[in-house]
Design a protein around this motif. Structure first.
Motif, PDB file in Angstrom:
ATOM      1  N   LYS A  56       0.840  -1.213   0.000  1.00 57.49           N
ATOM      2  CA  LYS A  56       0.000   0.000   0.000  1.00 57.49           C
ATOM      3  C   LYS A  56       0.871   1.257   0.000  1.00 57.49           C
ATOM      4  O   LYS A  56       0.525   2.254  -0.615  1.00 57.49           O
ATOM      5  CB  LYS A  56      -0.934   0.003   1.208  1.00 57.49           C
ATOM      6  N   ASP A  57       2.001   1.194   0.669  1.00 59.91           N
ATOM      7  CA  ASP A  57       2.884   2.360   0.765  1.00 59.91           C
ATOM      8  C   ASP A  57       3.710   2.603  -0.490  1.00 59.91           C
ATOM      9  O   ASP A  57       4.124   3.735  -0.745  1.00 59.91           O
ATOM     10  CB  ASP A  57       3.829   2.214   1.962  1.00 59.91           C
ATOM     11  N   THR A  58       3.971   1.556  -1.273  1.00 58.80           N
ATOM     12  CA  THR A  58       4.853   1.716  -2.430  1.00 58.80           C
ATOM     13  C   THR A  58       4.123   1.680  -3.771  1.00 58.80           C
ATOM     14  O   THR A  58       4.755   1.924  -4.808  1.00 58.80           O
ATOM     15  CB  THR A  58       5.951   0.626  -2.442  1.00 58.80           C
ATOM     16  N   ASP A  59       2.825   1.399  -3.777  1.00 57.62           N
ATOM     17  CA  ASP A  59       2.071   1.343  -5.028  1.00 57.62           C
ATOM     18  C   ASP A  59       2.077   2.719  -5.699  1.00 57.62           C
ATOM     19  O   ASP A  59       1.585   3.690  -5.127  1.00 57.62           O
ATOM     20  CB  ASP A  59       0.629   0.910  -4.762  1.00 57.62           C
ATOM     21  N   PRO A  60       2.629   2.809  -6.923  1.00 58.53           N
ATOM     22  CA  PRO A  60       2.705   4.117  -7.582  1.00 58.53           C
ATOM     23  C   PRO A  60       1.335   4.726  -7.883  1.00 58.53           C
ATOM     24  O   PRO A  60       1.206   5.946  -7.971  1.00 58.53           O
ATOM     25  CB  PRO A  60       3.478   3.832  -8.875  1.00 58.53           C
ATOM     26  N   ASN A  61       0.300   3.896  -8.022  1.00 57.42           N
ATOM     27  CA  ASN A  61      -1.052   4.403  -8.284  1.00 57.42           C
ATOM     28  C   ASN A  61      -1.846   4.656  -7.007  1.00 57.42           C
ATOM     29  O   ASN A  61      -2.965   5.146  -7.069  1.00 57.42           O
ATOM     30  CB  ASN A  61      -1.824   3.430  -9.175  1.00 57.42           C
ATOM     31  N   GLU A  62      -1.306   4.242  -5.885  1.00 58.88           N
ATOM     32  CA  GLU A  62      -1.952   4.414  -4.571  1.00 58.88           C
ATOM     33  C   GLU A  62      -3.360   3.812  -4.542  1.00 58.88           C
ATOM     34  O   GLU A  62      -4.264   4.346  -3.913  1.00 58.88           O
ATOM     35  CB  GLU A  62      -1.974   5.890  -4.174  1.00 58.88           C
ATOM     36  N   GLN A  63      -3.550   2.686  -5.231  1.00 64.15           N
ATOM     37  CA  GLN A  63      -4.851   2.024  -5.284  1.00 64.15           C
ATOM     38  C   GLN A  63      -4.858   0.658  -4.599  1.00 64.15           C
ATOM     39  O   GLN A  63      -5.928   0.112  -4.356  1.00 64.15           O
ATOM     40  CB  GLN A  63      -5.295   1.856  -6.743  1.00 64.15           C
ATOM     41  N   LEU A  64      -3.685   0.122  -4.294  1.00 61.41           N
ATOM     42  CA  LEU A  64      -3.593  -1.226  -3.752  1.00 61.41           C
ATOM     43  C   LEU A  64      -4.386  -1.353  -2.455  1.00 61.41           C
ATOM     44  O   LEU A  64      -4.213  -0.570  -1.535  1.00 61.41           O
ATOM     45  CB  LEU A  64      -2.130  -1.605  -3.502  1.00 61.41           C
ATOM     46  N   GLY A  65      -5.283  -2.336  -2.450  1.00 61.21           N
ATOM     47  CA  GLY A  65      -6.064  -2.623  -1.256  1.00 61.21           C
ATOM     48  C   GLY A  65      -7.334  -1.809  -1.115  1.00 61.21           C
ATOM     49  O   GLY A  65      -8.151  -2.086  -0.240  1.00 61.21           O
ATOM     50  N   LYS A  66      -7.542  -0.824  -1.970  1.00 61.73           N
ATOM     51  CA  LYS A  66      -8.776  -0.038  -1.894  1.00 61.73           C
ATOM     52  C   LYS A  66      -9.923  -0.838  -2.493  1.00 61.73           C
ATOM     53  O   LYS A  66      -9.715  -1.638  -3.412  1.00 61.73           O
ATOM     54  CB  LYS A  66      -8.612   1.289  -2.641  1.00 61.73           C
ATOM     55  N   PRO A  67     -11.146  -0.643  -1.987  1.00 62.65           N
ATOM     56  CA  PRO A  67     -12.289  -1.388  -2.531  1.00 62.65           C
ATOM     57  C   PRO A  67     -12.414  -1.197  -4.042  1.00 62.65           C
ATOM     58  O   PRO A  67     -12.327  -0.081  -4.550  1.00 62.65           O
ATOM     59  CB  PRO A  67     -13.489  -0.769  -1.805  1.00 62.65           C
ATOM     60  N   GLY A  68     -12.564  -2.321  -4.759  1.00 61.72           N
ATOM     61  CA  GLY A  68     -12.725  -2.276  -6.203  1.00 61.72           C
ATOM     62  C   GLY A  68     -11.422  -2.270  -6.984  1.00 61.72           C
ATOM     63  O   GLY A  68     -11.436  -2.356  -8.208  1.00 61.72           O
ATOM     64  N   TYR A  69     -10.306  -2.166  -6.305  1.00 62.93           N
ATOM     65  CA  TYR A  69      -9.006  -2.140  -6.972  1.00 62.93           C
ATOM     66  C   TYR A  69      -8.242  -3.421  -6.665  1.00 62.93           C
ATOM     67  O   TYR A  69      -8.715  -4.297  -5.967  1.00 62.93           O
ATOM     68  CB  TYR A  69      -8.200  -0.910  -6.556  1.00 62.93           C
ATOM     69  N   TYR A  70      -7.035  -3.504  -7.172  1.00 60.40           N
ATOM     70  CA  TYR A  70      -6.229  -4.710  -6.999  1.00 60.40           C
ATOM     71  C   TYR A  70      -5.814  -4.901  -5.541  1.00 60.40           C
ATOM     72  O   TYR A  70      -5.601  -3.947  -4.796  1.00 60.40           O
ATOM     73  CB  TYR A  70      -5.006  -4.720  -7.916  1.00 60.40           C
ATOM     74  N   SER A  71      -5.720  -6.171  -5.157  1.00 55.67           N
ATOM     75  CA  SER A  71      -5.315  -6.521  -3.793  1.00 55.67           C
ATOM     76  C   SER A  71      -3.833  -6.866  -3.726  1.00 55.67           C
ATOM     77  O   SER A  71      -3.258  -6.948  -2.641  1.00 55.67           O
ATOM     78  CB  SER A  71      -6.148  -7.689  -3.274  1.00 55.67           C
ATOM     79  N   ALA A  72      -3.211  -7.067  -4.887  1.00 62.74           N
ATOM     80  CA  ALA A  72      -1.772  -7.316  -4.977  1.00 62.74           C
ATOM     81  C   ALA A  72      -1.314  -6.866  -6.357  1.00 62.74           C
ATOM     82  O   ALA A  72      -2.074  -6.944  -7.333  1.00 62.74           O
ATOM     83  CB  ALA A  72      -1.456  -8.786  -4.759  1.00 62.74           C
ATOM     84  N   LYS A  73      -0.067  -6.389  -6.421  1.00 61.62           N
ATOM     85  CA  LYS A  73       0.465  -5.899  -7.700  1.00 61.62           C
ATOM     86  C   LYS A  73       1.969  -6.068  -7.722  1.00 61.62           C
ATOM     87  O   LYS A  73       2.638  -5.882  -6.702  1.00 61.62           O
ATOM     88  CB  LYS A  73       0.110  -4.426  -7.894  1.00 61.62           C
ATOM     89  N   ALA A  74       2.485  -6.406  -8.917  1.00 66.45           N
ATOM     90  CA  ALA A  74       3.933  -6.493  -9.095  1.00 66.45           C
ATOM     91  C   ALA A  74       4.284  -6.113 -10.531  1.00 66.45           C
ATOM     92  O   ALA A  74       3.499  -6.323 -11.451  1.00 66.45           O
ATOM     93  CB  ALA A  74       4.445  -7.897  -8.797  1.00 66.45           C
ATOM     94  N   ASP A  75       5.464  -5.535 -10.687  1.00 66.62           N
ATOM     95  CA  ASP A  75       6.063  -5.298 -12.001  1.00 66.62           C
ATOM     96  C   ASP A  75       7.153  -6.341 -12.189  1.00 66.62           C
ATOM     97  O   ASP A  75       7.781  -6.761 -11.221  1.00 66.62           O
ATOM     98  CB  ASP A  75       6.688  -3.906 -12.082  1.00 66.62           C
ATOM     99  N   PHE A  76       7.386  -6.737 -13.440  1.00 70.61           N
ATOM    100  CA  PHE A  76       8.484  -7.668 -13.697  1.00 70.61           C
ATOM    101  C   PHE A  76       9.241  -7.246 -14.947  1.00 70.61           C
ATOM    102  O   PHE A  76       8.700  -6.597 -15.840  1.00 70.61           O
ATOM    103  CB  PHE A  76       8.001  -9.118 -13.815  1.00 70.61           C
TER     104      PHE A  76
END
Length: 147
Positions: free
Chosen positions: A51-71
């Motif tokens: 939640k602190d490092t997500d560049p879109n600041e959406q991680l964990g918010k209702p309706g948004y992604y619950s996990a995210k990674a770049d590769f």
């Protein structure tokens, strides 16, 4: 080749994880990237976000992604001159959602941003959706590589 291979491995991994287990196991970023690497796909570094490092600041918010990674795709130059302050991995992104409905909404939103008429503001990513997982692959790969 990367997109079809990644997507095929992605779907097979999900089928194995969700279809063959007595109880449905939760799909994770680590599990997905491990499956890609085990399938000998050219996946390099992986950066999982919080939640602190997500560049879109959406991680964990209702309706948004619950996990995210770049590769990183190991076939691509990983130097991104646009963003010299941060290391951006060039290859793709994985976004996991609580359900398929939220994933589909995000997919549709990003698909609208992929419109070539947006010019330099366009997203420029191949998008693949399976259930509650969205896979985004950069257009930095040629069309031939992506097929």
């Amino acid at each position: 080749m990367i997109t079809k291979r990644i997507f095929t491995s992605f779907v097979l991994s999900l089928a194995l994880i969700t279809g063959c287990a007595p109880e449905k196991e939760q799909v994770t970023i680590d599990g997905m990237t491990k499956a890609f690497k085990d399938a000998k796909l050219p996946i390099g570094d992986v950066e999982s976000f919080s939640k602190d490092t997500d560049p879109n600041e959406q991680l964990g918010k209702p309706g948004y992604y619950s996990a995210k990674a770049d590769f990183a795709d190991n076939r691509l130059d990983q130097i991104n001159e646009e963003y010299t302050e941060e290391k951006d991995l060039i290859g793709g992104k994985i976004e996991l959602f609580e359900n398929g409905v939220d994933a589909k909404k995000r997919y549709n939103y990003l698909k609208r941003l992929n419109d070539p008429e947006l010019g330099p503001l366009a997203l420029d990513e191949f998008l693949y959706l399976h259930d509650n997982v969205l896979l985004r692959i950069t257009y930095d790969l040629s069309e031939e590589q992506a097929q």
